[in-house]
Design an enzyme around this catalytic site. Sequence first.
Site, short mmCIF file in Angstrom:
data_model
loop_
_atom_site.label_atom_id
_atom_site.label_comp_id
_atom_site.label_asym_id
_atom_site.label_seq_id
_atom_site.Cartn_x
_atom_site.Cartn_y
_atom_site.Cartn_z
N ASP A 192 0.88 -1.17 -0.04
CA ASP A 192 0.21 -0.24 0.10
C ASP A 192 0.97 1.13 -0.12
O ASP A 192 1.65 1.45 1.13
CB ASP A 192 -0.74 0.03 1.27
CG ASP A 192 -1.87 1.27 1.21
OD1 ASP A 192 -1.54 2.25 0.59
OD2 ASP A 192 -2.87 0.94 1.79
N HIS A 193 1.10 1.79 -1.12
CA HIS A 193 2.24 2.86 -1.31
C HIS A 193 2.19 3.75 -0.23
O HIS A 193 3.07 4.72 -0.13
CB HIS A 193 2.48 3.45 -2.76
CG HIS A 193 1.33 4.16 -3.29
ND1 HIS A 193 0.18 3.81 -3.70
CD2 HIS A 193 1.27 5.64 -3.15
CE1 HIS A 193 -0.79 4.59 -3.83
NE2 HIS A 193 -0.25 5.93 -3.76
N HIS A 201 -6.04 2.59 1.67
CA HIS A 201 -5.46 3.78 2.25
C HIS A 201 -6.03 4.40 3.76
O HIS A 201 -5.28 4.57 4.70
CB HIS A 201 -5.09 4.83 1.50
CG HIS A 201 -4.88 4.51 -0.20
ND1 HIS A 201 -3.56 3.48 -0.18
CD2 HIS A 201 -5.19 4.69 -1.17
CE1 HIS A 201 -3.48 3.22 -1.69
NE2 HIS A 201 -4.04 4.05 -2.21
P1 NAP Z 1 -0.18 -1.66 -17.14
O1 NAP Z 1 0.30 -0.50 -17.63
O2 NAP Z 1 -1.43 -2.24 -17.38
O3 NAP Z 1 0.71 -2.92 -17.16
C1 NAP Z 1 0.48 -4.23 -17.04
C2 NAP Z 1 1.72 -5.17 -17.15
O4 NAP Z 1 1.26 -6.61 -17.40
C3 NAP Z 1 2.32 -4.82 -18.54
O5 NAP Z 1 3.77 -4.91 -18.49
C4 NAP Z 1 2.02 -5.78 -19.76
O6 NAP Z 1 2.94 -5.99 -20.66
C5 NAP Z 1 2.09 -7.23 -18.63
N1 NAP Z 1 1.17 -8.19 -19.19
C6 NAP Z 1 -0.27 -8.15 -19.33
N2 NAP Z 1 -0.63 -9.45 -19.63
C7 NAP Z 1 0.24 -10.14 -19.52
C8 NAP Z 1 0.48 -11.61 -19.87
N3 NAP Z 1 -0.47 -12.33 -19.98
N4 NAP Z 1 1.69 -12.25 -19.48
C9 NAP Z 1 2.85 -11.27 -19.32
N5 NAP Z 1 2.81 -10.18 -19.10
C10 NAP Z 1 1.43 -9.60 -19.07
O7 NAP Z 1 -0.52 -1.68 -15.54
P2 NAP Z 1 0.20 -0.80 -14.37
O8 NAP Z 1 -0.42 0.44 -14.30
O9 NAP Z 1 1.70 -0.71 -14.51
O10 NAP Z 1 -0.33 -1.54 -12.98
C11 NAP Z 1 0.17 -2.81 -12.58
C12 NAP Z 1 -0.40 -3.19 -11.16
O11 NAP Z 1 0.01 -2.35 -10.33
C13 NAP Z 1 -1.77 -3.49 -11.30
O12 NAP Z 1 -2.37 -4.19 -10.25
C14 NAP Z 1 -2.39 -2.10 -10.84
O13 NAP Z 1 -3.22 -2.04 -9.97
C15 NAP Z 1 -1.00 -1.65 -9.79
N6 NAP Z 1 -0.81 -0.30 -9.51
C16 NAP Z 1 -0.48 0.45 -10.41
C17 NAP Z 1 -0.14 1.80 -10.34
C18 NAP Z 1 0.20 2.87 -11.34
O14 NAP Z 1 0.53 3.91 -10.87
N7 NAP Z 1 0.17 2.57 -12.38
C19 NAP Z 1 -0.47 2.49 -8.92
C20 NAP Z 1 -0.87 1.56 -8.16
C21 NAP Z 1 -1.13 0.19 -8.13
P3 NAP Z 1 2.82 -6.54 -22.13
O15 NAP Z 1 1.45 -6.22 -22.65
O16 NAP Z 1 4.05 -6.43 -22.77
O17 NAP Z 1 2.65 -8.13 -21.83
#
Ligand code: NAP
Length: 497
Positions: free
Chosen positions: A188-189, A251
């Site tokens: 939980d950042h 949070h």
């Molecule tokens: P994102 O940009 O949609 O990235 C998802 C990642 O998963 C991509 O690298 C995608 O790469 C990979 N992926 C998807 N399907 C896949 C598969 N079948 N096999 C291997 N890789 C796969 O999501 P994100 O924003 O980085 O968020 C990631 C997690 O962090 C989520 O749970 C989100 O709720 C959490 N989170 C994110 C943030 C934020 O600021 N972004 C903040 C808090 C929490 P490819 O398309 O190349 O496979």
Amino acid sequence: MLAYFIQGGQLMREQNVLITLFGATGDLAHRKLYPALFRLFQKGFIKNHFAVIGTARREWTDEYFRDVIKQSVQSLVKSEDELNQFLSHFYYQPHNVTDTHHYVVLKELSEELDAKYQIEGNRVFYLAMAPTFFGTITEHLKAEGLITEQGYNRLIIEKPFGKDYASAEELNNQLRQSFEEKQIYRIDHYLGKEMIQNISAVRFANRVFEALWNKENIDHVQISLLEQVSVEERGGYYDTSGALRDMVQNHILQILALVAMEPPVSFGDVRKNKIKVLEQLRPYTTAEEVNKNFVRGQYGPSVDGLKPGYREDANVADDSNMETYVAGKVFIDNERWEGVPFYVRTGKSLHSKETIIDVVFKEANSPLFCGIDGCPSNRISIHITPREGFCFVINSKAVGNTIALQTSHLEKIFDENFAMSSPEAYERLILDCIEGDMTNFTHWEEVAASWKYVDSIRQTWDSEIAAEFPNYAAGSKGPQSGYDLIERDGRKWVDRD
Ligand code: NAP
């Protein structure tokens, strides 16, 4: 040989670790994780004996991967040499998490890098991916032998951890097939933020507060997580989540637990004491109780029409009944907090951006100064973001030939240098994980208790006919019901403008 170095006057040791990052091409990795790792490298916490394997489906090469990371850390770079050293520890392996064969390849690469950098089997698996994949990944990590016998194996996972208690429990059971609770680091950042970590210091390192931190002296507590941003590009996700799940379950209840927990004897007790608080939250079990103590809102277009309403988002249903604002009154059924309300609120597209805790003390009752109108309450406010610092509100005699009171704000707001020198949340949390410190990660029992608490609210709202949404304008202070909730108790939100 692992290097030693001095940091903040303390002798520290370089960590040896292999980090396998699932979701290496994603937004979180790019915006937060690579800069955090770079800062740890610059400070010497990771140096010569670490490697990062990035994986995702995209067919990137090591070179392309390093180029992407270079862009993401560009603003932090002090020397090209340092940057190149850092980048040389990053490797990319195309990988579909559902494909068993890919784990075999990943295992081979892991062993090769382990030997190359003398990592001694220490592994962190960082799942920066949608939670639907967590079970599949952890199952394969175990089945294909990526979990080592020598060294440690730790799993970092991102929120959301389930969408209710039942789904969270199912997810937890899946993870527990491969990892023990003591190996699971649920991020939980907010818990990595400087001022959140400061809550305990303010409480426990100041007798003036700790001695008064109870129902005898505190009238109520306010926790506000106000956002100016709309749901932005997260509309699709948000419309299945809403403010209650997205902010309150994690949070807000985490902050509340830190404010309210019993004094821990050691840092090892913090999570235990937080669990107790979360298990003592008074549940609202009837629709009447829920609607009396929790209100919700959804933003419509701004008054000037420049900001669109929630339902106008391309990924949100035209008649969406999802809340973008929640305010509630929470009670903790224990001796310390009997009868003390904790008012919480959070919302999107509000007029201001601010995360703040206001602890409002009971009024003094001096017959000399408080008269029939009473004395203004003392208050300690902990500014979490974007301003970071404290403000203590006290009364004193106004200057001159009078006994009238004036209220002073003793304020310490940290400047830009503080923000620059204080580690960013992800940097702190990744370091905590590789050092094996779980204090700032959420234990399963905290997750479970929080979900149980919000589930009854969610269920009530989901079973009702559509709410009268939208009920606040984008850019406003939120719905009137949020103000009515606290004002009918004779109290007011501490608004700053
Ligand atoms: P994102 O940009 O949609 O990235 C998802 C990642 O998963 C991509 O690298 C995608 O790469 C990979 N992926 C998807 N399907 C896949 C598969 N079948 N096999 C291997 N890789 C796969 O999501 P994100 O924003 O980085 O968020 C990631 C997690 O962090 C989520 O749970 C989100 O709720 C959490 N989170 C994110 C943030 C934020 O600021 N972004 C903040 C808090 C929490 P490819 O398309 O190349 O496979």
